[in-house]
Write a protein that holds these residues in place. Structure first.
Motif, PDB file in Angstrom:
ATOM      1  N   ARG A   1     -90.264  25.055 -52.409  1.00 19.25           N
ATOM      2  CA  ARG A   1     -89.649  23.738 -52.605  1.00 19.25           C
ATOM      3  C   ARG A   1     -89.597  23.323 -54.073  1.00 19.25           C
ATOM      4  NH1 ARG A   1     -94.751  22.254 -50.321  1.00 19.25           N
ATOM      5  NH2 ARG A   1     -96.050  20.970 -51.716  1.00 19.25           N
ATOM      6  N   ASP A   2     -90.337  24.044 -54.942  1.00 23.40           N
ATOM      7  CA  ASP A   2     -90.366  23.704 -56.365  1.00 23.40           C
ATOM      8  C   ASP A   2     -89.601  24.699 -57.234  1.00 23.40           C
ATOM      9  OD1 ASP A   2     -92.005  21.501 -55.836  1.00 23.40           O
ATOM     10  OD2 ASP A   2     -93.835  22.712 -55.977  1.00 23.40           O
ATOM     11  N   ARG A   3     -88.858  25.603 -56.613  1.00 22.82           N
ATOM     12  CA  ARG A   3     -88.242  26.696 -57.370  1.00 22.82           C
ATOM     13  C   ARG A   3     -86.885  26.374 -57.988  1.00 22.82           C
ATOM     14  NH1 ARG A   3     -89.443  31.640 -53.083  1.00 22.82           N
ATOM     15  NH2 ARG A   3     -91.647  31.958 -53.671  1.00 22.82           N
ATOM     16  N   ALA A   4     -86.277  25.266 -57.638  1.00 21.93           N
ATOM     17  CA  ALA A   4     -84.892  25.029 -58.054  1.00 21.93           C
ATOM     18  C   ALA A   4     -84.666  25.192 -59.564  1.00 21.93           C
ATOM     19  CB  ALA A   4     -84.432  23.649 -57.587  1.00 21.93           C
ATOM     20  N   PRO A   5     -85.498  24.598 -60.437  1.00 21.59           N
ATOM     21  CA  PRO A   5     -85.236  24.766 -61.875  1.00 21.59           C
ATOM     22  C   PRO A   5     -85.314  26.222 -62.328  1.00 21.59           C
ATOM     23  CG  PRO A   5     -86.769  22.954 -61.472  1.00 21.59           C
ATOM     24  CD  PRO A   5     -86.642  23.691 -60.184  1.00 21.59           C
TER      25      PRO A   5
ATOM     26  N   TYR B   1     -78.402  32.983 -57.259  1.00 17.85           N
ATOM     27  CA  TYR B   1     -79.537  32.177 -57.712  1.00 17.85           C
ATOM     28  C   TYR B   1     -79.178  30.689 -57.733  1.00 17.85           C
ATOM     29  CZ  TYR B   1     -81.892  36.466 -59.246  1.00 17.85           C
ATOM     30  OH  TYR B   1     -82.500  37.696 -59.305  1.00 17.85           O
ATOM     31  N   ALA B   2     -77.995  30.373 -58.246  1.00 24.78           N
ATOM     32  CA  ALA B   2     -77.595  28.969 -58.331  1.00 24.78           C
ATOM     33  C   ALA B   2     -77.440  28.358 -56.943  1.00 24.78           C
ATOM     34  CB  ALA B   2     -76.289  28.844 -59.118  1.00 24.78           C
ATOM     35  N   ASP B   3     -76.909  29.126 -56.003  1.00 27.29           N
ATOM     36  CA  ASP B   3     -76.766  28.625 -54.642  1.00 27.29           C
ATOM     37  C   ASP B   3     -78.136  28.365 -54.019  1.00 27.29           C
ATOM     38  OD1 ASP B   3     -75.078  28.090 -52.225  1.00 27.29           O
ATOM     39  OD2 ASP B   3     -76.255  29.763 -51.433  1.00 27.29           O
ATOM     40  N   GLN B   4     -79.090  29.279 -54.264  1.00 23.38           N
ATOM     41  CA  GLN B   4     -80.447  29.075 -53.754  1.00 23.38           C
ATOM     42  C   GLN B   4     -81.067  27.821 -54.361  1.00 23.38           C
ATOM     43  OE1 GLN B   4     -82.143  30.985 -51.366  1.00 23.38           O
ATOM     44  NE2 GLN B   4     -80.080  31.811 -51.091  1.00 23.38           N
ATOM     45  N   ALA B   5     -80.802  27.579 -55.644  1.00 29.16           N
ATOM     46  CA  ALA B   5     -81.333  26.374 -56.293  1.00 29.16           C
ATOM     47  C   ALA B   5     -80.749  25.115 -55.666  1.00 29.16           C
ATOM     48  CB  ALA B   5     -81.027  26.415 -57.790  1.00 29.16           C
ATOM     49  N   ARG B   6     -79.457  25.130 -55.379  1.00 27.53           N
ATOM     50  CA  ARG B   6     -78.817  23.944 -54.810  1.00 27.53           C
ATOM     51  C   ARG B   6     -79.250  23.704 -53.367  1.00 27.53           C
ATOM     52  NH1 ARG B   6     -72.982  21.914 -55.769  1.00 27.53           N
ATOM     53  NH2 ARG B   6     -72.465  23.576 -54.318  1.00 27.53           N
TER      54      ARG B   6
ATOM     55  N   GLU C   1     -82.339  21.786 -54.142  1.00 28.67           N
ATOM     56  CA  GLU C   1     -82.045  20.534 -54.853  1.00 28.67           C
ATOM     57  C   GLU C   1     -80.522  20.429 -54.975  1.00 28.67           C
ATOM     58  OE1 GLU C   1     -83.110  18.777 -59.231  1.00 28.67           O
ATOM     59  OE2 GLU C   1     -84.640  19.994 -58.244  1.00 28.67           O
ATOM     60  N   PRO C   2     -79.868  19.784 -54.018  1.00 32.30           N
ATOM     61  CA  PRO C   2     -78.403  19.812 -53.910  1.00 32.30           C
ATOM     62  C   PRO C   2     -77.648  19.386 -55.164  1.00 32.30           C
ATOM     63  CG  PRO C   2     -79.347  18.934 -51.899  1.00 32.30           C
ATOM     64  CD  PRO C   2     -80.481  19.062 -52.879  1.00 32.30           C
ATOM     65  N   GLU C   3     -78.216  18.527 -55.990  1.00 31.94           N
ATOM     66  CA  GLU C   3     -77.503  18.051 -57.167  1.00 31.94           C
ATOM     67  C   GLU C   3     -78.124  18.565 -58.467  1.00 31.94           C
ATOM     68  OE1 GLU C   3     -77.128  13.836 -56.971  1.00 31.94           O
ATOM     69  OE2 GLU C   3     -75.958  13.870 -55.112  1.00 31.94           O
ATOM     70  N   HIS C   4     -78.706  19.744 -58.409  1.00 27.60           N
ATOM     71  CA  HIS C   4     -79.313  20.295 -59.627  1.00 27.60           C
ATOM     72  C   HIS C   4     -78.217  20.590 -60.649  1.00 27.60           C
ATOM     73  CE1 HIS C   4     -81.498  22.903 -62.369  1.00 27.60           C
ATOM     74  NE2 HIS C   4     -82.604  22.377 -61.871  1.00 27.60           N
ATOM     75  N   GLY C   5     -78.334  20.003 -61.818  1.00 30.99           N
ATOM     76  CA  GLY C   5     -77.263  20.068 -62.808  1.00 30.99           C
ATOM     77  C   GLY C   5     -76.918  21.463 -63.277  1.00 30.99           C
ATOM     78  N   LEU C   6     -77.920  22.244 -63.681  1.00 27.28           N
ATOM     79  CA  LEU C   6     -77.642  23.576 -64.205  1.00 27.28           C
ATOM     80  C   LEU C   6     -77.080  24.478 -63.116  1.00 27.28           C
ATOM     81  CD1 LEU C   6     -77.712  25.561 -66.541  1.00 27.28           C
ATOM     82  CD2 LEU C   6     -80.095  26.095 -65.952  1.00 27.28           C
TER      83      LEU C   6
END
Length: 394
Positions: free
Chosen positions: A319-323, A344-349, A352-357
């Motif tokens: 749950r803390d991996r998005a960044p 990787y970016a899809d997994q981050a979103r 955290e659905p609105e992760h900027g990077l």
């Protein structure tokens, strides 16, 4: 130093292509640009679906090759599932690439196909040859290139970490956060005094966390040192310091600039960030690094950074991996690995659905945008040979 491999036949050339890509391709169209007799890397995209306009598809591919300033020729290799009996599959693509290279002033070095049960050249009357010929064809010098991975997806899965290692990393992060609170002074409403003196009942601060917190005094050097870390044996407290930074966009962007440049660029980015927070304009030449513009980075730096951040992600609670996953996406994109970047970016979103990077990386991949430096294939642009790039996510 550039490695020289001499392929004397089409079969030997096909044994070289996976080394150029770094993996064994499947269901892929691969273009290998040439400058004279020298290859300039390799570009992989998914084979077009049946309803895709192959002429437009070929125009896009050849257009990417034309962005390489010194390219004067190109070879096509189609890796297709199915049988080659009765004719090589995807001939329409080969014909479209041939037309487009001719109109673009490029020479078509060869157009080849590797199917499930044979291989051949589209210029050789669609005659399929046995795949065993490819295993027997080994060009001189091939052993000096790294072994290719089994497939494009190889390496996407994070390493499995045992529960004790995960617990160590989690405890190190909690200890670092407490140490930062002490070193940076009390927060609002805290009555512990200017040095954060412990009160009865306060949890002890781990001395190792206090030492790790001092790494935050010189962020550019922390990012630079991280490139030398052994990804399989990262000190939990040092790793926590890096994770702490990558979770904060302003500090993360300094890492982006430093890893895609040098420590002096990270120093400049840090000062620019401090000035920006005071109302100054952020320098365009630093901001452009995120978009893939500017001098070509050293691939070894990007690869080392990706290895470290992947390792840290594996030691972090899901749950803390998005960044960290978003950073893996950006680093993959800078290396020309669009498919990996999208993963990787899809997994981050998803976390955290609105992760900027993560959103930025996915927008790059969705638009087929590659870093401008991916098209700088000059040997003098880096101390490493050109890296392959995955031009369209698939």
């Amino acid at each position: 130093m550039t490695t020289i491999v001499k392929a004397a036949s089409a079969a030997e050339f096909l044994s070289l292509v996976p080394r150029l890509l770094g993996f064994h391709a499947s269901q892929s169209a691969v273009l290998v640009p040439f400058e004279g007799k020298r290859t300039l890397g390799a570009l992989r995209v998914d084979l077009p679906a049946a309803d895709v306009d192959v002429d437009r598809f070929a125009a896009t591919l050849v257009g990417m090759v034309c962005r390489l300033p010194t390219a004067d020729g190109v070879a096509l290799v189609a890796y297709a599932s199915g049988s080659a009996e009765g004719g090589l599959p995807h001939r329409s693509l080969a014909d479209a690439v041939a037309r487009r290279t001719a109109s673009s002033g490029l020479r078509l070095v060869d157009a080849l196909c590797v199917a499930d049960d044979g291989w051949g050249s589209y210029s050789d009357a669609d005659v399929a040859r046995p795949l065993t010929e490819l295993g027997d064809a080994v060009p001189h010098g091939l052993e000096r290139l790294p072994e290719p991975a089994d497939g494009l997806e190889d390496g996407l899965r994070l390493a499995e970490v045992d529960a004790s290692e995960m617990a160590d990393a989690e405890q190190a992060m909690a200890a670092l956060e407490r140490a930062v609170d002490v070193v940076c002074g009390p927060g609002d409403g805290d009555d512990r005094g200017s040095f954060g003196e412990r009160r009865p009942g306060d949890e002890r601060i781990d001395p190792r966390a206090l030492v790790a917190s001092l790494l935050l005094d010189d962020l550019p050097q922390l990012y630079e040192d991280a490139l030398e870390w052994d990804a399989e044996h990262i000190d939990p407290h040092e790793g926590a310091a890096l994770i702490w930074c990558l979770r904060r966009p302003a500090l993360r962007d300094i890492a982006l600039v430093g890893w895609s440049g040098h420590v002096r660029d990270a120093d400049e980015a840090l000062q620019a960030q401090l000035r920006w927070e005071q109302g100054a304009e952020y320098p365009a030449h630093l901001a452009m690094r995120m978009w893939g513009d500017g001098a070509r980075p050293e691939p070894a730096r990007l690869i080392a950074a990706l290895s470290v951040v992947r390792a840290l992600a594996s030691r972090t609670r899901p749950r803390d991996r998005a960044p960290l996953l978003a950073m893996c996406g950006w680093l993959s994109w800078t290396l020309g690995r669009s498919t990996h970047a999208a993963h990787y970016a899809d997994q981050a979103r998803r976390i955290e659905p609105e992760h900027g990077l993560a959103e930025i990386v996915l927008s790059f991949v969705g638009a087929g945008h590659l870093p401008e430096w991916a098209f700088d294939r000059r040997p003098e642009s880096a101390s490493h040979p050109p890296t392959p790039f995955d031009g369209a996510g698939g």
